[in-house]
Scaffold this motif. Sequence first.
Motif, PDB file in Angstrom:
ATOM      1  N   ASP A 127       0.809  -1.217   0.000  1.00 57.96           N
ATOM      2  CA  ASP A 127       0.000   0.000   0.000  1.00 57.96           C
ATOM      3  C   ASP A 127       0.847   1.274   0.000  1.00 57.96           C
ATOM      4  O   ASP A 127       0.343   2.350   0.329  1.00 57.96           O
ATOM      5  N   ARG A 129       2.337   4.626  -0.929  1.00 57.82           N
ATOM      6  CA  ARG A 129       1.730   5.679  -1.754  1.00 57.82           C
ATOM      7  C   ARG A 129       2.619   6.913  -1.929  1.00 57.82           C
ATOM      8  O   ARG A 129       2.448   7.654  -2.896  1.00 57.82           O
ATOM      9  N   GLU A 149       6.940   2.570 -11.289  1.00 60.63           N
ATOM     10  CA  GLU A 149       6.243   1.460 -11.947  1.00 60.63           C
ATOM     11  C   GLU A 149       5.946   0.301 -10.989  1.00 60.63           C
ATOM     12  O   GLU A 149       5.238  -0.637 -11.361  1.00 60.63           O
ATOM     13  N   ARG A 151       4.670   0.483  -7.616  1.00 60.47           N
ATOM     14  CA  ARG A 151       3.540   0.649  -6.706  1.00 60.47           C
ATOM     15  C   ARG A 151       2.633   1.756  -7.243  1.00 60.47           C
ATOM     16  O   ARG A 151       3.021   2.528  -8.111  1.00 60.47           O
ATOM     17  N   ASP A 152       1.429   1.865  -6.691  1.00 56.14           N
ATOM     18  CA  ASP A 152       0.500   2.915  -7.102  1.00 56.14           C
ATOM     19  C   ASP A 152       0.783   4.185  -6.298  1.00 56.14           C
ATOM     20  O   ASP A 152      -0.021   4.618  -5.455  1.00 56.14           O
ATOM     21  N   GLU A 154       1.172   7.982  -5.186  1.00 56.49           N
ATOM     22  CA  GLU A 154       0.305   9.143  -5.364  1.00 56.49           C
ATOM     23  C   GLU A 154       1.033  10.464  -5.224  1.00 56.49           C
ATOM     24  O   GLU A 154       0.498  11.519  -5.585  1.00 56.49           O
TER      25      GLU A 154
END
Length: 321
Positions: A127, A129, A149, A151-152, A154
Amino acid sequence: MLIVPEREIADLMTREAAFAAVEKVFAAMAAGDAYNFPVVREAIGHEDALYGFKGGFDRAGLTLGLKAGGYWPNNIAKHGIINHQSTVILFDPDTGKAKAMVGGNLLTALRTAAASSVSIRHLARSDARVIGMIGAGHQARFQLRAALEQRDFEKVIGWNLHPEMLSNLEEVATEAGLPFEAVQLDDMTRADVIISITSSFDAILSADQVAAGTHIACMGTDTKGKQEVDPRLLTRAQVFTDEVAQSVTIGEAQHAVGQSLVSESDIAQLGAVINGAHPGRTSDADITLFDGTGVGLQDLAVAAAVVDLAVERGVAIEVDF
Protein backbone atom coordinates in the motif's frame (compact mmCIF):
# COMPACT_ATOMS: atom_id res chain seq x y z
CA MET A 1 32.85 -10.46 -32.14
CA LEU A 2 29.76 -8.30 -31.94
CA ILE A 3 29.80 -4.61 -31.10
CA VAL A 4 26.75 -2.75 -29.80
CA PRO A 5 27.65 0.97 -29.70
CA GLU A 6 26.41 3.31 -27.00
CA ARG A 7 24.25 5.13 -29.57
CA GLU A 8 22.09 2.01 -30.08
CA ILE A 9 21.36 1.25 -26.41
CA ALA A 10 18.45 3.67 -25.91
CA ASP A 11 16.45 2.03 -28.71
CA LEU A 12 17.17 -1.49 -27.48
CA MET A 13 17.05 -1.71 -23.68
CA THR A 14 13.82 -0.89 -21.87
CA ARG A 15 13.25 -0.52 -18.13
CA GLU A 16 11.18 -3.70 -18.22
CA ALA A 17 13.99 -5.70 -19.84
CA ALA A 18 16.55 -4.29 -17.40
CA PHE A 19 14.29 -5.21 -14.47
CA ALA A 20 13.87 -8.78 -15.71
CA ALA A 21 17.62 -9.24 -16.28
CA VAL A 22 18.60 -7.89 -12.85
CA GLU A 23 15.89 -9.81 -10.98
CA LYS A 24 16.96 -13.04 -12.67
CA VAL A 25 20.67 -12.58 -11.91
CA PHE A 26 19.97 -11.68 -8.26
CA ALA A 27 18.08 -14.95 -7.97
CA ALA A 28 20.94 -16.85 -9.60
CA MET A 29 23.44 -15.29 -7.18
CA ALA A 30 21.39 -16.32 -4.16
CA ALA A 31 21.03 -19.86 -5.54
CA GLY A 32 24.81 -20.14 -5.93
CA ASP A 33 24.58 -20.30 -9.72
CA ALA A 34 26.36 -17.00 -10.33
CA TYR A 35 29.19 -15.17 -8.61
CA ASN A 36 31.03 -11.88 -8.86
CA PHE A 37 34.78 -11.43 -9.09
CA PRO A 38 36.61 -9.08 -6.69
CA VAL A 39 36.17 -5.43 -7.63
CA VAL A 40 39.17 -3.37 -8.73
CA ARG A 41 38.70 0.39 -8.26
CA GLU A 42 41.63 2.81 -8.30
CA ALA A 43 42.41 6.51 -8.46
CA ILE A 44 44.70 6.65 -11.50
CA GLY A 45 46.37 9.97 -10.71
CA HIS A 46 45.18 11.62 -13.90
CA GLU A 47 42.17 13.93 -14.36
CA ASP A 48 41.07 13.00 -10.80
CA ALA A 49 39.61 9.85 -12.33
CA LEU A 50 38.50 6.65 -10.64
CA TYR A 51 38.86 3.58 -12.86
CA GLY A 52 38.02 -0.04 -12.23
CA PHE A 53 36.67 -3.43 -13.23
CA LYS A 54 33.61 -5.41 -12.17
CA GLY A 55 33.06 -8.89 -13.51
CA GLY A 56 31.63 -12.31 -12.85
CA PHE A 57 30.24 -15.55 -14.19
CA ASP A 58 26.59 -16.55 -14.34
CA ARG A 59 26.61 -20.32 -14.73
CA ALA A 60 22.83 -20.43 -15.14
CA GLY A 61 22.76 -17.83 -17.91
CA LEU A 62 26.22 -18.76 -19.29
CA THR A 63 27.28 -15.11 -19.10
CA LEU A 64 30.96 -14.32 -18.52
CA GLY A 65 32.66 -10.94 -18.71
CA LEU A 66 33.49 -7.62 -17.14
CA LYS A 67 32.65 -3.94 -17.11
CA ALA A 68 35.58 -1.54 -17.32
CA GLY A 69 35.29 2.15 -16.65
CA GLY A 70 34.78 4.69 -13.95
CA TYR A 71 34.30 8.33 -13.08
CA TRP A 72 36.00 11.24 -14.82
CA PRO A 73 34.77 14.33 -12.90
CA ASN A 74 35.99 16.84 -15.48
CA ASN A 75 34.28 15.31 -18.52
CA ILE A 76 31.22 17.53 -18.65
CA ALA A 77 33.16 20.76 -18.26
CA LYS A 78 36.07 19.84 -20.53
CA HIS A 79 34.62 17.52 -23.13
CA GLY A 80 30.83 17.84 -23.01
CA ILE A 81 30.32 14.14 -22.23
CA ILE A 82 28.99 12.50 -19.06
CA ASN A 83 31.37 11.91 -16.18
CA HIS A 84 30.63 8.18 -15.86
CA GLN A 85 32.12 6.15 -18.71
CA SER A 86 32.07 2.38 -19.07
CA THR A 87 32.17 -0.52 -21.53
CA VAL A 88 31.03 -4.11 -21.04
CA ILE A 89 32.96 -6.99 -22.64
CA LEU A 90 31.40 -10.44 -22.83
CA PHE A 91 33.28 -13.69 -23.42
CA ASP A 92 32.19 -17.12 -24.61
CA PRO A 93 32.35 -19.26 -21.43
CA ASP A 94 32.98 -22.39 -23.50
CA THR A 95 36.04 -21.11 -25.35
CA GLY A 96 37.17 -17.87 -23.67
CA LYS A 97 36.90 -15.95 -26.96
CA ALA A 98 35.72 -12.34 -26.87
CA LYS A 99 32.04 -12.46 -27.77
CA ALA A 100 30.73 -8.88 -27.59
CA MET A 101 31.60 -5.32 -26.63
CA VAL A 102 28.73 -3.15 -25.46
CA GLY A 103 28.47 0.55 -24.58
CA GLY A 104 27.93 0.64 -20.83
CA ASN A 105 26.90 4.19 -19.94
CA LEU A 106 23.12 4.04 -20.33
CA LEU A 107 23.14 0.37 -19.33
CA THR A 108 24.74 1.29 -16.00
CA ALA A 109 22.02 3.84 -15.31
CA LEU A 110 19.27 1.38 -16.25
CA ARG A 111 20.66 -1.53 -14.26
CA THR A 112 21.19 0.63 -11.16
CA ALA A 113 17.61 1.84 -11.35
CA ALA A 114 16.42 -1.70 -11.97
CA ALA A 115 18.15 -2.94 -8.80
CA SER A 116 16.32 -0.51 -6.52
CA SER A 117 13.13 -1.20 -8.47
CA VAL A 118 13.51 -4.94 -7.84
CA SER A 119 13.95 -4.22 -4.13
CA ILE A 120 10.75 -2.16 -4.10
CA ARG A 121 8.84 -4.91 -5.89
CA HIS A 122 9.87 -7.52 -3.30
CA LEU A 123 10.21 -5.53 -0.06
CA ALA A 124 8.03 -2.40 -0.03
CA ARG A 125 4.55 -2.46 1.49
CA SER A 126 1.87 -3.15 -1.08
CA ASP A 127 0.00 0.00 0.00
CA ALA A 128 3.00 2.34 -0.41
CA ARG A 129 1.73 5.68 -1.75
CA VAL A 130 4.43 8.32 -1.11
CA ILE A 131 7.96 7.98 -2.49
CA GLY A 132 10.80 10.08 -1.15
CA MET A 133 13.96 10.86 -3.11
CA ILE A 134 17.27 11.91 -1.56
CA GLY A 135 19.45 13.14 -4.39
CA ALA A 136 18.39 14.76 -7.66
CA GLY A 137 21.24 14.20 -10.07
CA HIS A 138 21.33 12.42 -13.43
CA GLN A 139 20.83 8.93 -11.96
CA ALA A 140 17.93 10.06 -9.76
CA ARG A 141 15.74 10.51 -12.84
CA PHE A 142 16.29 6.86 -13.82
CA GLN A 143 15.68 5.72 -10.26
CA LEU A 144 12.39 7.55 -9.95
CA ARG A 145 11.00 6.46 -13.32
CA ALA A 146 11.70 2.80 -12.54
CA ALA A 147 10.40 3.00 -8.97
CA LEU A 148 7.09 4.59 -9.95
CA GLU A 149 6.24 1.46 -11.95
CA GLN A 150 6.35 -0.77 -8.85
CA ARG A 151 3.54 0.65 -6.71
CA ASP A 152 0.50 2.92 -7.10
CA PHE A 153 2.32 5.97 -5.83
CA GLU A 154 0.30 9.14 -5.36
CA LYS A 155 3.02 11.66 -4.52
CA VAL A 156 6.76 12.30 -4.85
CA ILE A 157 8.73 14.22 -2.24
CA GLY A 158 12.39 15.11 -2.61
CA TRP A 159 15.45 16.61 -0.95
CA ASN A 160 18.78 17.55 -2.47
CA LEU A 161 21.81 19.35 -1.10
CA HIS A 162 21.49 21.75 -4.04
CA PRO A 163 17.74 22.51 -4.18
CA GLU A 164 17.91 23.96 -7.69
CA MET A 165 18.42 20.42 -9.00
CA LEU A 166 15.07 19.21 -7.64
CA SER A 167 13.52 20.19 -10.98
CA ASN A 168 14.93 16.87 -12.27
CA LEU A 169 12.60 15.00 -9.91
CA GLU A 170 9.66 17.32 -10.50
CA GLU A 171 9.88 16.74 -14.25
CA VAL A 172 9.70 12.96 -13.80
CA ALA A 173 6.82 13.26 -11.34
CA THR A 174 4.96 15.52 -13.77
CA GLU A 175 5.52 13.02 -16.60
CA ALA A 176 3.84 10.41 -14.38
CA GLY A 177 0.97 12.75 -13.49
CA LEU A 178 1.99 12.99 -9.84
CA PRO A 179 2.45 16.00 -7.54
CA PHE A 180 5.96 16.81 -6.35
CA GLU A 181 6.99 18.56 -3.15
CA ALA A 182 10.44 19.76 -2.10
CA VAL A 183 10.90 18.87 1.57
CA GLN A 184 13.33 18.88 4.47
CA LEU A 185 14.92 15.63 5.61
CA ASP A 186 12.66 15.48 8.68
CA ASP A 187 9.72 15.22 6.26
CA MET A 188 10.99 11.87 4.97
CA THR A 189 8.93 10.27 7.75
CA ARG A 190 5.99 10.86 5.38
CA ALA A 191 7.48 8.53 2.74
CA ASP A 192 6.57 4.86 2.40
CA VAL A 193 9.56 4.26 0.13
CA ILE A 194 12.83 6.23 0.16
CA ILE A 195 15.58 6.07 -2.46
CA SER A 196 18.93 7.68 -1.68
CA ILE A 197 21.16 8.23 -4.69
CA THR A 198 24.02 10.58 -3.83
CA SER A 199 27.82 10.56 -3.81
CA SER A 200 28.01 11.48 -0.13
CA PHE A 201 30.80 10.55 2.26
CA ASP A 202 28.74 11.66 5.28
CA ALA A 203 25.43 10.32 6.58
CA ILE A 204 22.51 12.34 5.23
CA LEU A 205 19.42 10.51 6.52
CA SER A 206 19.23 9.94 10.28
CA ALA A 207 17.59 6.96 11.96
CA ASP A 208 14.74 9.07 13.39
CA GLN A 209 13.83 10.47 9.95
CA VAL A 210 12.45 7.10 8.84
CA ALA A 211 9.00 5.89 9.88
CA ALA A 212 8.03 2.33 10.72
CA GLY A 213 7.01 0.37 7.64
CA THR A 214 9.30 2.25 5.25
CA HIS A 215 11.40 0.61 2.57
CA ILE A 216 14.72 2.34 1.86
CA ALA A 217 16.93 1.70 -1.16
CA CYS A 218 20.45 3.04 -0.55
CA MET A 219 21.95 3.23 -4.03
CA GLY A 220 24.82 5.69 -3.82
CA THR A 221 27.37 3.93 -1.62
CA ASP A 222 29.69 1.83 -3.77
CA THR A 223 33.16 2.81 -2.51
CA LYS A 224 34.99 2.56 0.78
CA GLY A 225 34.19 5.64 2.85
CA LYS A 226 30.95 6.62 1.10
CA GLN A 227 27.86 6.89 3.31
CA GLU A 228 24.23 8.00 2.90
CA VAL A 229 22.40 6.97 6.11
CA ASP A 230 23.01 6.87 9.84
CA PRO A 231 24.51 3.44 10.70
CA ARG A 232 21.97 3.15 13.54
CA LEU A 233 19.24 2.92 10.93
CA LEU A 234 20.54 -0.53 9.99
CA THR A 235 19.89 -1.72 13.56
CA ARG A 236 16.20 -0.81 13.13
CA ALA A 237 15.85 -2.45 9.73
CA GLN A 238 15.86 -5.80 8.02
CA VAL A 239 18.87 -5.36 5.76
CA PHE A 240 19.14 -6.84 2.27
CA THR A 241 21.77 -6.39 -0.42
CA ASP A 242 22.87 -7.50 -3.85
CA GLU A 243 26.08 -9.10 -2.52
CA VAL A 244 26.95 -9.36 1.17
CA ALA A 245 30.73 -9.23 0.65
CA GLN A 246 30.44 -5.88 -1.11
CA SER A 247 27.82 -4.57 1.31
CA VAL A 248 30.14 -4.90 4.31
CA THR A 249 33.24 -3.55 2.56
CA ILE A 250 32.15 -0.85 0.11
CA GLY A 251 28.39 -0.59 0.63
CA GLU A 252 26.19 1.21 3.12
CA ALA A 253 26.65 -1.59 5.68
CA GLN A 254 30.41 -0.97 5.92
CA HIS A 255 29.85 1.67 8.60
CA ALA A 256 27.37 -0.26 10.75
CA VAL A 257 29.57 -3.37 10.58
CA GLY A 258 32.69 -1.32 11.30
CA GLN A 259 31.02 0.08 14.43
CA SER A 260 29.81 -3.41 15.47
CA LEU A 261 26.19 -2.31 15.26
CA VAL A 262 25.32 -5.18 12.93
CA SER A 263 27.21 -8.22 11.73
CA GLU A 264 27.62 -9.75 8.30
CA SER A 265 25.19 -12.50 9.30
CA ASP A 266 22.45 -9.90 9.80
CA ILE A 267 22.47 -9.05 6.08
CA ALA A 268 20.51 -11.14 3.57
CA GLN A 269 20.66 -11.33 -0.21
CA LEU A 270 17.71 -9.82 -2.04
CA GLY A 271 17.93 -12.83 -4.36
CA ALA A 272 16.94 -15.08 -1.47
CA VAL A 273 13.64 -13.17 -1.20
CA ILE A 274 13.12 -13.50 -4.95
CA ASN A 275 13.76 -17.26 -4.72
CA GLY A 276 11.45 -17.68 -1.73
CA ALA A 277 14.29 -18.78 0.56
CA HIS A 278 13.87 -15.67 2.75
CA PRO A 279 10.49 -14.23 3.79
CA GLY A 280 11.56 -10.63 3.28
CA ARG A 281 9.14 -8.19 4.90
CA THR A 282 7.16 -9.96 7.61
CA SER A 283 4.88 -7.11 8.75
CA ASP A 284 3.68 -3.68 7.65
CA ALA A 285 5.67 -2.19 10.55
CA ASP A 286 9.03 -3.55 9.38
CA ILE A 287 11.64 -1.18 8.06
CA THR A 288 13.42 -2.83 5.15
CA LEU A 289 16.67 -1.52 3.70
CA PHE A 290 18.30 -2.51 0.43
CA ASP A 291 22.03 -1.80 0.21
CA GLY A 292 22.58 -1.60 -3.54
CA THR A 293 26.34 -1.72 -4.03
CA GLY A 294 26.25 -2.50 -7.76
CA VAL A 295 27.67 -5.84 -8.87
CA GLY A 296 29.33 -6.85 -12.11
CA LEU A 297 26.75 -9.53 -12.79
CA GLN A 298 24.08 -6.82 -13.15
CA ASP A 299 26.09 -5.24 -15.95
CA LEU A 300 26.69 -8.56 -17.66
CA ALA A 301 23.01 -9.49 -17.45
CA VAL A 302 21.74 -6.31 -19.11
CA ALA A 303 24.58 -6.35 -21.65
CA ALA A 304 23.78 -9.93 -22.68
CA ALA A 305 20.12 -9.00 -23.06
CA VAL A 306 20.95 -6.00 -25.23
CA VAL A 307 23.25 -8.07 -27.46
CA ASP A 308 20.40 -10.50 -28.13
CA LEU A 309 18.10 -7.59 -28.99
CA ALA A 310 20.73 -5.99 -31.23
CA VAL A 311 21.19 -9.22 -33.18
CA GLU A 312 17.43 -9.67 -33.47
CA ARG A 313 17.01 -6.14 -34.86
CA GLY A 314 20.07 -6.25 -37.10
CA VAL A 315 21.98 -3.39 -35.48
CA ALA A 316 24.87 -5.36 -33.95
CA ILE A 317 28.17 -4.77 -35.76
CA GLU A 318 30.14 -7.96 -36.45
CA VAL A 319 33.96 -7.74 -36.67
CA ASP A 320 36.76 -10.28 -36.99
CA PHE A 321 38.72 -10.45 -33.76
